[in-house]
Design a protein around this motif. Structure first.
Motif, PDB file in Angstrom:
ATOM      1  N   LYS A 161      -9.673 -69.600 -11.043  1.00 30.73           N
ATOM      2  CA  LYS A 161      -9.712 -68.767  -9.844  1.00 30.73           C
ATOM      3  C   LYS A 161     -10.712 -67.629 -10.026  1.00 30.73           C
ATOM      4  O   LYS A 161     -11.505 -67.328  -9.131  1.00 30.73           O
ATOM      5  N   LYS A 162     -10.683 -66.993 -11.219  1.00 29.14           N
ATOM      6  CA  LYS A 162     -11.635 -65.913 -11.509  1.00 29.14           C
ATOM      7  C   LYS A 162     -13.064 -66.455 -11.494  1.00 29.14           C
ATOM      8  O   LYS A 162     -13.985 -65.794 -11.000  1.00 29.14           O
ATOM      9  N   HIS A 163     -13.229 -67.662 -12.052  1.00 31.26           N
ATOM     10  CA  HIS A 163     -14.560 -68.267 -12.084  1.00 31.26           C
ATOM     11  C   HIS A 163     -15.065 -68.533 -10.668  1.00 31.26           C
ATOM     12  O   HIS A 163     -16.228 -68.273 -10.344  1.00 31.26           O
ATOM     13  N   GLU A 164     -14.173 -69.051  -9.816  1.00 33.92           N
ATOM     14  CA  GLU A 164     -14.554 -69.299  -8.421  1.00 33.92           C
ATOM     15  C   GLU A 164     -14.910 -67.991  -7.712  1.00 33.92           C
ATOM     16  O   GLU A 164     -15.874 -67.926  -6.944  1.00 33.92           O
ATOM     17  N   GLU A 165     -14.100 -66.940  -7.980  1.00 33.66           N
ATOM     18  CA  GLU A 165     -14.365 -65.642  -7.360  1.00 33.66           C
ATOM     19  C   GLU A 165     -15.708 -65.091  -7.824  1.00 33.66           C
ATOM     20  O   GLU A 165     -16.484 -64.547  -7.027  1.00 33.66           O
ATOM     21  N   LEU A 166     -15.980 -65.222  -9.144  1.00 35.69           N
ATOM     22  CA  LEU A 166     -17.247 -64.734  -9.681  1.00 35.69           C
ATOM     23  C   LEU A 166     -18.419 -65.534  -9.124  1.00 35.69           C
ATOM     24  O   LEU A 166     -19.485 -64.972  -8.827  1.00 35.69           O
ATOM     25  N   THR A 167     -18.220 -66.856  -9.000  1.00 34.52           N
ATOM     26  CA  THR A 167     -19.281 -67.698  -8.439  1.00 34.52           C
ATOM     27  C   THR A 167     -19.568 -67.310  -6.994  1.00 34.52           C
ATOM     28  O   THR A 167     -20.734 -67.195  -6.580  1.00 34.52           O
TER      29      THR A 167
ATOM     30  N   GLU B 273     -18.895 -64.389  -5.631  1.00 37.60           N
ATOM     31  CA  GLU B 273     -19.499 -63.057  -5.644  1.00 37.60           C
ATOM     32  C   GLU B 273     -20.974 -63.134  -6.023  1.00 37.60           C
ATOM     33  O   GLU B 273     -21.812 -62.455  -5.423  1.00 37.60           O
ATOM     34  N   ARG B 274     -21.288 -63.994  -7.030  1.00 40.12           N
ATOM     35  CA  ARG B 274     -22.684 -64.158  -7.431  1.00 40.12           C
ATOM     36  C   ARG B 274     -23.523 -64.696  -6.276  1.00 40.12           C
ATOM     37  O   ARG B 274     -24.624 -64.199  -6.008  1.00 40.12           O
ATOM     38  N   ASP B 275     -22.992 -65.710  -5.585  1.00 42.06           N
ATOM     39  CA  ASP B 275     -23.733 -66.294  -4.461  1.00 42.06           C
ATOM     40  C   ASP B 275     -23.932 -65.274  -3.347  1.00 42.06           C
ATOM     41  O   ASP B 275     -25.003 -65.214  -2.721  1.00 42.06           O
ATOM     42  N   ASN B 276     -22.876 -64.462  -3.095  1.00 40.25           N
ATOM     43  CA  ASN B 276     -22.998 -63.430  -2.060  1.00 40.25           C
ATOM     44  C   ASN B 276     -24.032 -62.380  -2.440  1.00 40.25           C
ATOM     45  O   ASN B 276     -24.805 -61.914  -1.598  1.00 40.25           O
TER      46      ASN B 276
ATOM     47  N   LYS C 254     -26.580 -62.872  -4.430  1.00 38.85           N
ATOM     48  CA  LYS C 254     -27.900 -63.496  -4.308  1.00 38.85           C
ATOM     49  C   LYS C 254     -28.359 -63.490  -2.858  1.00 38.85           C
ATOM     50  O   LYS C 254     -29.525 -63.199  -2.556  1.00 38.85           O
ATOM     51  N   GLN C 255     -27.436 -63.822  -1.953  1.00 34.70           N
ATOM     52  CA  GLN C 255     -27.796 -63.819  -0.536  1.00 34.70           C
ATOM     53  C   GLN C 255     -28.171 -62.419  -0.071  1.00 34.70           C
ATOM     54  O   GLN C 255     -29.106 -62.243   0.718  1.00 34.70           O
ATOM     55  N   THR C 256     -27.430 -61.416  -0.588  1.00 35.85           N
ATOM     56  CA  THR C 256     -27.742 -60.031  -0.233  1.00 35.85           C
ATOM     57  C   THR C 256     -29.109 -59.632  -0.759  1.00 35.85           C
ATOM     58  O   THR C 256     -29.893 -58.977  -0.068  1.00 35.85           O
ATOM     59  N   LEU C 257     -29.391 -60.032  -2.027  1.00 35.77           N
ATOM     60  CA  LEU C 257     -30.694 -59.712  -2.615  1.00 35.77           C
ATOM     61  C   LEU C 257     -31.824 -60.350  -1.815  1.00 35.77           C
ATOM     62  O   LEU C 257     -32.830 -59.713  -1.515  1.00 35.77           O
ATOM     63  N   VAL C 258     -31.633 -61.630  -1.484  1.00 36.80           N
ATOM     64  CA  VAL C 258     -32.667 -62.324  -0.715  1.00 36.80           C
ATOM     65  C   VAL C 258     -32.863 -61.637   0.632  1.00 36.80           C
ATOM     66  O   VAL C 258     -33.987 -61.446   1.103  1.00 36.80           O
ATOM     67  N   LYS C 259     -31.735 -61.240   1.247  1.00 38.04           N
ATOM     68  CA  LYS C 259     -31.809 -60.558   2.543  1.00 38.04           C
ATOM     69  C   LYS C 259     -32.519 -59.215   2.409  1.00 38.04           C
ATOM     70  O   LYS C 259     -33.342 -58.839   3.247  1.00 38.04           O
ATOM     71  N   ASN C 260     -32.207 -58.486   1.319  1.00 38.10           N
ATOM     72  CA  ASN C 260     -32.805 -57.163   1.122  1.00 38.10           C
ATOM     73  C   ASN C 260     -34.286 -57.239   0.786  1.00 38.10           C
ATOM     74  O   ASN C 260     -35.029 -56.285   1.032  1.00 38.10           O
ATOM     75  N   TYR C 261     -34.700 -58.359   0.178  1.00 40.66           N
ATOM     76  CA  TYR C 261     -36.083 -58.452  -0.279  1.00 40.66           C
ATOM     77  C   TYR C 261     -36.906 -59.455   0.531  1.00 40.66           C
ATOM     78  O   TYR C 261     -37.868 -60.010   0.039  1.00 40.66           O
TER      79      TYR C 261
ATOM     80  N   ASN D 297     -33.619 -68.884  -7.590  1.00 41.32           N
ATOM     81  CA  ASN D 297     -32.288 -69.115  -8.161  1.00 41.32           C
ATOM     82  C   ASN D 297     -32.242 -68.804  -9.649  1.00 41.32           C
ATOM     83  O   ASN D 297     -31.167 -68.762 -10.245  1.00 41.32           O
ATOM     84  N   GLY D 298     -33.404 -68.615 -10.258  1.00 40.15           N
ATOM     85  CA  GLY D 298     -33.466 -68.279 -11.668  1.00 40.15           C
ATOM     86  C   GLY D 298     -33.361 -66.781 -11.884  1.00 40.15           C
ATOM     87  O   GLY D 298     -33.317 -65.992 -10.942  1.00 40.15           O
ATOM     88  N   PRO D 299     -33.340 -66.343 -13.154  1.00 42.59           N
ATOM     89  CA  PRO D 299     -33.227 -64.909 -13.448  1.00 42.59           C
ATOM     90  C   PRO D 299     -34.492 -64.142 -13.073  1.00 42.59           C
ATOM     91  O   PRO D 299     -35.580 -64.714 -13.004  1.00 42.59           O
TER      92      PRO D 299
END
Length: 509
Positions: free
Chosen positions: A169-175, A177-180, A182-189, A243-245
């Motif tokens: 469950k924590k892994h799913e939440e972290l995944t 959160e990570r995807d969200n 990333k989407q925020t970063l892409v939106k901001n940039y 999608n990479g670092p």
């Protein structure tokens, strides 16, 4: 050895192997699959099945079965069949011969009707059943002992199910959160979020949109504070390696020895303090982007080491002999004149050409003064969020002062000035007087007349308040009150009264 002793020895050996499986790091389904395999091969408990409870609708879903090609979408309701009966009763159930049990619901075609059946609830605690473990012993001997043994296995599984479910469950939440993020970063940039519609900035947009499509080296050039890092972010998050670092390093912030370790990594014992192996940023940024700011500040000795990774994509960790490879996009930035540095012999010519594949020249703020109103509003919106949502507004009289300054510190200085003005403004309104309090108007004469620009203000604009309208008229008339009065269809006496009542300080201009 009699049969009972053999059974006890077999059960102990099985318990040991199950414990080893549960102490591993496998995900939940793989763990249960291995446990059912051990029960089958070591304890002769066949057709093992684990069903887990769905807490939202109180049903049991098949999680793992020791059989091939089983439909794991099957669900059991409380009281349905033997599995549902165990869930409802929260007690172990033993059936001597499955064909004699009328409650058996043949949902899965895996059971031998002539063999016994044992099912035990998987209890997370004394009051919560999280699942059911069922098996078929290969004979009807010692069913009581076998049932107690299955209860022990179920108790071991219960703890693991809770732990692994929590981890997943924590892994799913972290995944998520990570995807969200990333989407925020892409939106901001997104390219659209880089502020500016002046001609120099439109040229920059054309280049970065084109260069983002290809995994090529980029050199961003421009004065300090012009937004080189913002462009680097936009290129990465709009490229195929988004999608990479994305790792960043200021090359001017570290000496050569630390810079080499930071970028290439080091082996254990490579130098004093290297107590363990450490990966460098080139290795960590594999399949992503690395941003090297202030690239013009690196020494001649380090330039040769950097050249190799640009040419071959190969490097060694400090103190190591193994050649490593990496697949990364390099974005570099500098405010130095690299051509002059090459001519002076302080910067390698071959490295210069390797870096300067796709140059992007960031214009100074004094060369795009017309972007100041838009930039100011963007920066104030960010300040507003940082100050807990405090409303901030900038008036046109303040913007006219900002547009007359030369801005040697570029956008970074503009952000600094606006933050100072926001702090000094009691009501969040930044007008001409607030900007003047920061001392900026004393420096206006630093800007050459050819560089000074101002806003063309429509004096009939209904959105202007009286004070802004009078100030705009005064500025357009060179602060000659009689001319300003004519622009506003007033008499000199009327405008003098307005200047006094609106508290307009003529000495500040």
């Amino acid at each position: 050895m009699n049969d009972r002793c053999y059974l006890i020895e077999t059960e102990l050996e099985t318990l040991f192997k199950v414990s080893q499986i549960l102490n591993g790091t496998l995900e939940l389904r793989a763990t249960l699959r291995q446990i059912l395999q051990v029960l089958h091969t070591e304890a002769n408990m066949l057709s093992g099945m684990v069903t887990l409870r769905d807490m939202t609708n109180d049903s049991l879903s098949v999680c793992e079965v020791h059989a091939e090609n089983i439909d794991t979408s099957i669900k059991y309701k409380a009281g349905e069949g033997l599995v549902g009966t165990i869930l409802d009763a929260e007690m172990t159930l033993v059936v001597d011969k499955l064909s004699d049990e009328p409650r058996f619901a043949s949902r899965l075609d895996i059971y031998d009707m002539e063999l016994p059946f044992i099912g035990s609830p998987i209890m997370a605690d004394e009051s919560q059943v999280v699942g059911v473990l069922t098996v078929q012993p290969d004979n009807a001997e010692f069913l009581g002992e076998k049932a107690r043994f299955l209860e022990m296995i179920a108790k071991l599984i219960a703890h693991s199910v809770n732990t692994l479910r929590t981890i997943e469950k924590k892994h799913e939440e972290l995944t998520t959160e990570r995807d969200n993020l990333k989407q925020t970063l892409v939106k901001n940039y997104r390219f659209e979020n880089i502020i500016g519609h002046s001609e120099p900035m439109l040229k920059v947009f054309d280049v970065i949109r084109q260069v983002a499509k290809w995994n090529t080296t980029v050199l961003i050039r421009g004065e300090s504070g012009t937004g080189k890092e913002v462009v680097a972010n936009a290129i990465h998050f709009n490229s195929s390696c988004s999608n990479g670092p994305f790792l960043k390093l200021n090359c001017a912030a570290l000496p050569d020895t630390l810079l080499e370790s930071e970028l290439f990594g080091h082996e254990k014992g490579a130098f004093s303090g290297a107590v363990s192996m450490r990966k460098g940023r080139f290795e960590l940024a594999d399949n992503g982007t690395i941003f090297l700011d202030e690239i013009g500040e690196i020494s001649a000795s380090f330039q040769a080491k950097l050249l190799r990774i640009l040419q071959e994509g190969e490097f060694e960790r400090v103190g190591g002999s193994k050649t490593l490879t990496t697949n990364i996009r390099i974005i570099a930035a500098t405010n130095r004149n690299l051509e002059q540095a090459v001519a002076n012999g302080t910067f390698r010519e071959d490295l210069y050409y390797r870096l300067n594949v796709m140059p992007i020249h960031m214009p100074a703020l004094r060369d795009r003064i017309v972007d100041i109103p838009e930039l100011s509003k963007f920066l104030l919106d960010r300040l507003s969020r940082q100050q807990g949502g405090r409303p901030l507004e900038i008036k046109e009289s303040a913007l006219r002062i900002l547009m007359k300054y030369n801005w040697p510190g570029n956008v970074r200085e503009l952000a600094n000035r606006l933050e100072r003005a926001a702090i000094m403004s009691h009501d969040g309104i930044i007008d001409r007087d607030v900007i003047s309090l920061s001392g900026l108007d004393d420096k206006i004469n630093l800007a050459p007349a050819s560089q000074q620009q101002t806003l063309n203000v429509d004096l009939q604009d209904e959105n202007l308040d009286d004070r802004e309208r009078v100030i705009a008229a005064l500025e357009q008339s060179g602060w000659v009150q009689a001319k300003a009065a004519r622009l506003l269809n007033m008499t000199p006496r009327q405008i003098a009264y307005r200047i006094q009542t609106l508290n307009i300080n003529l000495k500040q201009i």
